[in-house]
Design a protein around this motif. Structure first.
Motif, PDB file in Angstrom:
ATOM      1  N   LEU A 156       3.686   5.074  -6.090  1.00  0.00           N
ATOM      2  CA  LEU A 156       3.390   3.949  -5.725  1.00  0.00           C
ATOM      3  C   LEU A 156       2.162   3.504  -6.486  1.00  0.00           C
ATOM      4  N   ALA A 157       0.988   4.179  -6.716  1.00  0.00           N
ATOM      5  CA  ALA A 157       0.017   3.777  -7.452  1.00  0.00           C
ATOM      6  C   ALA A 157       0.004   3.355  -8.739  1.00  0.00           C
ATOM      7  N   ARG A 158       0.973   3.931  -9.438  1.00  0.00           N
ATOM      8  CA  ARG A 158       1.575   3.617 -10.890  1.00  0.00           C
ATOM      9  C   ARG A 158       2.331   2.424 -10.813  1.00  0.00           C
ATOM     10  N   THR A 159       2.997   2.350  -9.737  1.00  0.00           N
ATOM     11  CA  THR A 159       4.019   1.085  -9.588  1.00  0.00           C
ATOM     12  C   THR A 159       3.178  -0.097  -9.490  1.00  0.00           C
ATOM     13  N   ASN A 214      -5.455   6.202  -2.780  1.00  0.00           N
ATOM     14  CA  ASN A 214      -5.424   6.084  -4.000  1.00  0.00           C
ATOM     15  C   ASN A 214      -4.444   4.749  -4.548  1.00  0.00           C
ATOM     16  N   VAL A 215      -3.703   4.240  -3.396  1.00  0.00           N
ATOM     17  CA  VAL A 215      -2.796   2.939  -3.453  1.00  0.00           C
ATOM     18  C   VAL A 215      -4.021   1.993  -2.941  1.00  0.00           C
ATOM     19  N   ALA A 216      -4.565   2.056  -2.089  1.00  0.00           N
ATOM     20  CA  ALA A 216      -5.448   0.951  -1.656  1.00  0.00           C
ATOM     21  C   ALA A 216      -6.363   0.573  -2.776  1.00  0.00           C
ATOM     22  N   LYS A 217      -6.917   1.381  -3.580  1.00  0.00           N
ATOM     23  CA  LYS A 217      -7.875   0.979  -4.476  1.00  0.00           C
ATOM     24  C   LYS A 217      -7.067   0.059  -5.687  1.00  0.00           C
ATOM     25  N   ARG A 218      -5.777   0.184  -5.631  1.00  0.00           N
ATOM     26  CA  ARG A 218      -5.068  -0.569  -6.585  1.00  0.00           C
ATOM     27  C   ARG A 218      -5.075  -2.151  -6.156  1.00  0.00           C
ATOM     28  N   CYS A 219      -5.437  -2.570  -4.777  1.00  0.00           N
ATOM     29  CA  CYS A 219      -5.144  -3.677  -4.121  1.00  0.00           C
ATOM     30  C   CYS A 219      -6.213  -4.721  -4.642  1.00  0.00           C
ATOM     31  N   HIS A 220      -6.144  -5.924  -4.935  1.00  0.00           N
ATOM     32  CA  HIS A 220      -7.140  -6.918  -5.145  1.00  0.00           C
ATOM     33  C   HIS A 220      -7.649  -7.439  -3.981  1.00  0.00           C
ATOM     34  N   PHE A 221      -6.899  -7.718  -3.038  1.00  0.00           N
ATOM     35  CA  PHE A 221      -7.331  -8.256  -1.578  1.00  0.00           C
ATOM     36  C   PHE A 221      -7.145  -7.644  -0.430  1.00  0.00           C
TER      37      PHE A 221
END
Length: 254
Positions: A156-159, A214-221
């Motif tokens: 999901l992080a790469r997605t 690792n997924v959360a850090k891809r989020c902007h808000f």
């Protein structure tokens, strides 16, 4: 859903899974969804169709039963995530919801039903650690899983990186802000007042542990639902529906 301490707690599910609920960790269920495991050898077919001499009832293996349930309810198959990204801006609601190891198939189905009704572009599920869109999910979806584009991903992080590169705004549902190294919007935002951007991806996390770091850090808000009373028992499907409704309302207002 960065963690169970969010304003709207997404961890209280209330109720157990029916016996035929199918999880992503059930490799047999995923094999059927992915087009494998549908062929049975002769011995298995005979066993599934065998009539018990004493009871007169046909015996059937649980695997065969699961197989039939999935085949009936998920004929549409999976969409490619790249295709959903490409088509989302033309959807009535240019929003993709990504589920980070949501494990209750009822929640998956209910979210799919909400997304389809409000015009969202699609749903993303993970191959490992989350619910497979099988029988229980399909029952809760009331036909939406047969119409809504659903993508299955292994990372999901790469997605989310792919969505970011395509110009999507990525929102995390939760109360605690992910560690985003000082990026704008690192604090939780009120979805009722936030000028929500589209096209967007909304990430909903696991019922107990929330969104993985690792997924959360891809989020902007990060979006946190404000509670008017001392009450914190919204599950992931309920909170997700509220947030999707906020995006739809903003879209209607232009």
């Amino acid at each position: 859903m960065a963690g169970p301490d969010m304003s709207a707690d997404l961890g209280n599910l209330g109720g157990n899974q029916p016996d035929d609920d199918l999880f992503a960790d059930d490799d047999a269920a995923w094999d059927i969804l992915e087009g494998r495991g549908t062929a049975r050898d002769a011995d298995d077919d005979n066993a599934a169709d065998r009539t018990d001499a004493l009871t007169g009832r046909a015996s059937q293996s649980s695997h065969s039963s699961h197989q039939g349930v999935i085949a009936r309810v998920f004929d549409a198959g999976f969409a490619e995530f790249g295709d959903i990204l490409r088509d989302a801006p033309d959807a009535p609601l240019p929003l993709i919801v990504a589920l980070d190891q949501v494990q209750d198939p009822g929640n998956v189905g209910t979210l799919a039903r909400t997304l389809y009704a409000l015009g969202a572009a699609g749903l993303v599920v993970v191959r490992h650690g989350g619910a497979a869109p099988g029988g229980a999910a399909a029952r809760a979806a009331a036909g939406a899983l047969e119409k809504l584009p659903v993508a299955k991903v292994t990372n999901l992080a790469r997605t989310l990186d792919e969505a970011d590169e395509a110009g999507y705004t990525i929102y995390a549902a939760g109360g605690a802000a992910p560690d985003m190294d000082g990026k704008p919007g690192s604090g939780p935002r009120n979805p009722f007042t936030e000028p929500l951007r589209t096209p967007a991806v909304l990430v909903l996390g696991n019922e107990d542990t929330g969104i993985r770091p690792n997924v959360a850090k891809r989020c902007h808000f990060t979006l946190s639902i404000p509670m008017a009373r001392d009450f914190d028992s919204l599950n992931v499907a309920q909170a997700g529906a509220i947030l999707v409704g906020c995006f739809a309302a903003r879209r209607q207002k232009g």
